[in-house]
Design a protein around this motif. Structure first.
Motif, PDB file in Angstrom:
ATOM      1  N   VAL A 150       0.809   9.262   1.034  1.00 60.39           N
ATOM      2  CA  VAL A 150       0.823   7.914   0.461  1.00 60.39           C
ATOM      3  C   VAL A 150       2.074   7.741  -0.398  1.00 60.39           C
ATOM      4  O   VAL A 150       2.403   8.605  -1.214  1.00 60.39           O
ATOM      5  CB  VAL A 150      -0.437   7.674  -0.403  1.00 60.39           C
ATOM      6  N   THR A 151       2.762   6.618  -0.216  1.00 60.09           N
ATOM      7  CA  THR A 151       3.928   6.276  -1.038  1.00 60.09           C
ATOM      8  C   THR A 151       3.681   4.928  -1.693  1.00 60.09           C
ATOM      9  O   THR A 151       3.353   3.951  -1.003  1.00 60.09           O
ATOM     10  CB  THR A 151       5.210   6.205  -0.187  1.00 60.09           C
ATOM     11  N   LEU A 177       5.549   9.662  -4.123  1.00 61.01           N
ATOM     12  CA  LEU A 177       4.794  10.225  -3.006  1.00 61.01           C
ATOM     13  C   LEU A 177       3.612  11.029  -3.528  1.00 61.01           C
ATOM     14  O   LEU A 177       3.732  11.809  -4.472  1.00 61.01           O
ATOM     15  CB  LEU A 177       5.698  11.131  -2.168  1.00 61.01           C
ATOM     16  N   SER A 178       2.455  10.844  -2.917  1.00 58.76           N
ATOM     17  CA  SER A 178       1.273  11.643  -3.223  1.00 58.76           C
ATOM     18  C   SER A 178       0.541  11.904  -1.916  1.00 58.76           C
ATOM     19  O   SER A 178       0.890  11.347  -0.873  1.00 58.76           O
ATOM     20  CB  SER A 178       0.361  10.924  -4.223  1.00 58.76           C
ATOM     21  N   TRP A 179      -0.462  12.769  -1.973  1.00 57.75           N
ATOM     22  CA  TRP A 179      -1.217  13.027  -0.759  1.00 57.75           C
ATOM     23  C   TRP A 179      -2.652  13.370  -1.108  1.00 57.75           C
ATOM     24  O   TRP A 179      -3.008  13.666  -2.238  1.00 57.75           O
ATOM     25  CB  TRP A 179      -0.583  14.143   0.070  1.00 57.75           C
ATOM     26  N   THR A 181      -4.883   4.724  -3.907  1.00 54.14           N
ATOM     27  CA  THR A 181      -4.376   3.860  -4.976  1.00 54.14           C
ATOM     28  C   THR A 181      -4.073   4.609  -6.264  1.00 54.14           C
ATOM     29  O   THR A 181      -3.740   3.989  -7.265  1.00 54.14           O
ATOM     30  CB  THR A 181      -5.398   2.754  -5.298  1.00 54.14           C
ATOM     31  N   GLY A 182      -4.162   5.937  -6.241  1.00 49.69           N
ATOM     32  CA  GLY A 182      -4.057   6.702  -7.475  1.00 49.69           C
ATOM     33  C   GLY A 182      -2.772   6.502  -8.241  1.00 49.69           C
ATOM     34  O   GLY A 182      -2.768   6.445  -9.472  1.00 49.69           O
ATOM     35  N   SER A 183      -1.629   6.393  -7.550  1.00 45.55           N
ATOM     36  CA  SER A 183      -0.348   6.239  -8.238  1.00 45.55           C
ATOM     37  C   SER A 183       0.097   4.786  -8.325  1.00 45.55           C
ATOM     38  O   SER A 183       1.194   4.500  -8.805  1.00 45.55           O
ATOM     39  CB  SER A 183       0.732   7.063  -7.524  1.00 45.55           C
ATOM     40  N   CYS A 184      -0.746   3.857  -7.868  1.00 44.00           N
ATOM     41  CA  CYS A 184      -0.376   2.440  -7.863  1.00 44.00           C
ATOM     42  C   CYS A 184      -0.832   1.757  -9.152  1.00 44.00           C
ATOM     43  O   CYS A 184      -1.804   2.164  -9.786  1.00 44.00           O
ATOM     44  CB  CYS A 184      -1.012   1.722  -6.671  1.00 44.00           C
ATOM     45  N   ALA A 185      -0.129   0.701  -9.504  1.00 48.14           N
ATOM     46  CA  ALA A 185      -0.569  -0.134 -10.620  1.00 48.14           C
ATOM     47  C   ALA A 185      -1.832  -0.884 -10.209  1.00 48.14           C
ATOM     48  O   ALA A 185      -2.147  -1.021  -9.025  1.00 48.14           O
ATOM     49  CB  ALA A 185       0.535  -1.117 -11.003  1.00 48.14           C
ATOM     50  N   ARG A 186      -2.574  -1.364 -11.192  1.00 47.43           N
ATOM     51  CA  ARG A 186      -3.809  -2.090 -10.902  1.00 47.43           C
ATOM     52  C   ARG A 186      -3.512  -3.309 -10.030  1.00 47.43           C
ATOM     53  O   ARG A 186      -2.513  -3.992 -10.202  1.00 47.43           O
ATOM     54  CB  ARG A 186      -4.477  -2.516 -12.211  1.00 47.43           C
ATOM     55  N   ASN A 187      -4.405  -3.560  -9.083  1.00 50.41           N
ATOM     56  CA  ASN A 187      -4.283  -4.678  -8.144  1.00 50.41           C
ATOM     57  C   ASN A 187      -3.081  -4.524  -7.208  1.00 50.41           C
ATOM     58  O   ASN A 187      -2.623  -5.505  -6.631  1.00 50.41           O
ATOM     59  CB  ASN A 187      -4.190  -6.025  -8.874  1.00 50.41           C
ATOM     60  N   PRO A 189      -0.508   0.553  -1.923  1.00 52.63           N
ATOM     61  CA  PRO A 189       0.651   1.406  -1.651  1.00 52.63           C
ATOM     62  C   PRO A 189       1.579   0.770  -0.627  1.00 52.63           C
ATOM     63  O   PRO A 189       1.182  -0.094   0.155  1.00 52.63           O
ATOM     64  CB  PRO A 189       0.019   2.690  -1.113  1.00 52.63           C
ATOM     65  N   ALA A 190       2.830   1.221  -0.634  1.00 50.81           N
ATOM     66  CA  ALA A 190       3.796   0.711   0.334  1.00 50.81           C
ATOM     67  C   ALA A 190       3.528   1.274   1.720  1.00 50.81           C
ATOM     68  O   ALA A 190       3.630   0.559   2.721  1.00 50.81           O
ATOM     69  CB  ALA A 190       5.217   1.054  -0.119  1.00 50.81           C
ATOM     70  N   THR A 191       3.212   2.553   1.796  1.00 52.28           N
ATOM     71  CA  THR A 191       2.972   3.186   3.094  1.00 52.28           C
ATOM     72  C   THR A 191       1.828   4.180   2.990  1.00 52.28           C
ATOM     73  O   THR A 191       1.633   4.823   1.958  1.00 52.28           O
ATOM     74  CB  THR A 191       4.222   3.938   3.605  1.00 52.28           C
TER      75      THR A 191
END
Length: 512
Positions: free
Chosen positions: A273-274, A280-282, A301-307, A310-312
């Motif tokens: 996940v990016t 990058l995370s997985w 969604t762990g590294s994403c901001a709320r709402n 992810p890009a990919t």
């Protein structure tokens, strides 16, 4: 006989403890190292074999060994090894080098290590001939029945307390096997001076069939990442090849034991996940129908901001007998609203569940759905009158054997880590088991002994006072919750779509 071993009945071994001492030209001691090892007997020939951390200077080194038969209380008898018979070879083979290059794991100590071997004269081996055991040369099959119960025969802390720890035995499992059989990863705890220890398959684990208590290799050391670590084991076949021993002994591919667990493990994939900032995370995921993978919401969604989505998202999988491949994924979010996090899970925020989907034809044809507890796919669970989502399906009991399967710790290419344990507690919708859950295993499968999915790994726990991560406290989401989420997020929207004939809603994630 399992696919992990090929019998060589005429060869036997006994575990030993080595003590190396190097001196300078003026006789001052410059190095003192203890290691574990084995005396290997092949008909009339016998060899001392070990793995050491640094290459010794054969002109200035002395080597002694002892074993359980030579330890009597606090009295230890050492046997001097003829220095003229010593040979040293590097043991960092191509598969191990590729593993370190591709993974995030870092070895403790030097990455390059050395096998030490010495042909022993008969008088050096008389005291140890009473404790001989058989061993096997590891086969080179890709498909192995894992996890396998093992014991380690070694001498930790031998530099100071060999009379106490000489011949020490520890237990664990083999969790990963390299494709060519060069090395394995094990969850056995590594302690200093265990390098060179003998690794022995044990039978009766109830998961991967019986073994014949045969050795498969020697301890190389350990590799770490974050709060996790695994022991690295070098196979006998790789060691023989490096050392030029037993020219007739080559790894032989035995028939693969296709257990329910090994078949199910092929349906556990890695998710890469990016986020929109390039981080990058997985994590892991489980194929529950063709083209559909269930995982944890926090994996996506762990590294994403709320709402924010992810890009990919990419699904990394390995077709049977093939090499790792990737497939672009969609996030199954039919209920998009102001709170994207909630649209990825059930209405109950406690359920950390998300589905990702792909139409990649190669993936859809290569990996089919896993069977869930009771048999059949996840979609059929509701039709079998599954219990409410806040409970665990009857038939799963405390004490039942489990196998956790996930792409944790080092993201080893080609295959996930597989670890054995038992159900510790059934707490409503949560299954707590002792088969370890490491970083990156979130979204992976918890299987029963038949290879059926009983829960989805979600997290482990951390000791508040010390901060220690307890991988063996594996908290997972029961299949009843997964069934309810599947019905709410996928089945119900499809039914509404058919009624309205409107377009499907989803979030496309382009390829990396």
């Amino acid at each position: 006989m399992s696919d992990l071993e090929t019998s060589v009945p005429e060869r036997k071994y006994t575990p030993v403890t080595l003590l190396l001492r190097e001196t300078s030209a003026d006789g001052e001691e410059t190095r003192r190292e203890a290691a574990s090892g084995a005396c290997v007997f092949d008909g009339e020939e016998s060899y001392l074999v070990s793995v050491v951390l640094a290459k010794p200077d054969l002109r200035r080194v002395t080597v002694r060994y002892t074993c359980a038969e030579l330890i009597n209380g606090d009295q230890v008898k050492w046997i001097n090894v003829p220095v003229e018979g010593l040979r040293v070879r590097a043991v960092d083979g191509p598969e191990l080098e590729a593993f370190f290059a591709a993974s995030r794991g870092e070895p403790e100590g030097p990455r390059r290590r050395y096998a030490l071997v010495c042909r022993l004269p008969a008088f050096c081996t008389v005291p140890v001939r009473n404790g001989l055991r058989p061993f096997a040369v590891a086969g080179g099959t890709r498909s192995r029945a894992l996890p396998r119960a093992v014991r380690i025969e070694s001498s930790p802390f031998a530099l100071t307390t060999v009379e106490v720890f000489g011949g020490y035995t520890s237990h664990g499992h083999v969790n990963y096997a390299s494709p060519g059989g060069e090395f394995w990863l094990s969850d056995c705890k590594f302690m200093e001076n265990m390098n060179g220890g003998v690794v022995v398959l044990e039978g009766g684990d109830g998961l991967a069939g019986e073994s014949e208590n045969r050795s498969i290799g020697l301890v190389w050391g350990r590799v770490r990442w974050k709060a996790g670590e695994l022991m690295v084991v070098l196979g006998w076949g790789a060691l023989f090849g490096r050392l030029g021993l037993f020219a007739g002994a080559r790894p032989t591919a035995a028939a693969a034991a296709r257990t329910g667990v090994s078949r199910a493990a092929q349906k556990v994939v890695a998710l890469r996940v990016t986020d929109r900032h390039g981080v990058l995370s997985w994590g892991s995921g489980v194929v529950v129908e063709r083209g559909t993978v269930v995982t944890n919401k926090h994996v996506v969604t762990g590294s994403c901001a709320r709402n924010e989505l992810p890009a990919t998202v990419e699904i990394v999988y390995t077709p049977a007998g093939g090499t790792p491949a990737t497939a672009t994924a969609l996030i199954a979010a039919p209920q998009l609203g102001t709170d994207v996090h909630m649209s990825l899970a059930t209405d109950d925020a406690q359920h950390d569940v998300c589905f990702v989907r792909t139409t990649d034809p190669a993936f859809c044809s290569a990996v089919d759905a896993i069977d869930v507890l009771g048999g059949g796919p996840l979609a059929a669970l509701a039709r079998r009158r599954a219990p409410p989502a806040g409970t665990v399906r009857p038939g799963l009991r405390v004490g039942d054997r489990t196998v956790s399967v996930g792409h944790g710790l080092f993201l080893a290419p080609g295959a996930p880590l597989q670890s054995a344990g038992r159900v510790s507690k059934l707490a409503g919708a949560t299954v707590i088991c002792s088969s370890p859950c490491w970083a990156g295993c979130s979204g992976g499968a918890v299987l029963n002994a038949a290879g059926e999915l009983v829960a989805l790994m979600a997290h482990n726990v951390r000791h508040v006072a010390s901060g220690e991560t307890l991988a063996g406290v594996n908290c997972a989401i029961g299949v009843a919750v997964l069934s309810a989420c599947h019905d709410r997020l996928l089945v119900a929207p499809r039914q509404r779509l058919r009624r309205s004939s409107g377009p499907a809603r989803g979030v496309a994630c382009p390829r990396l």
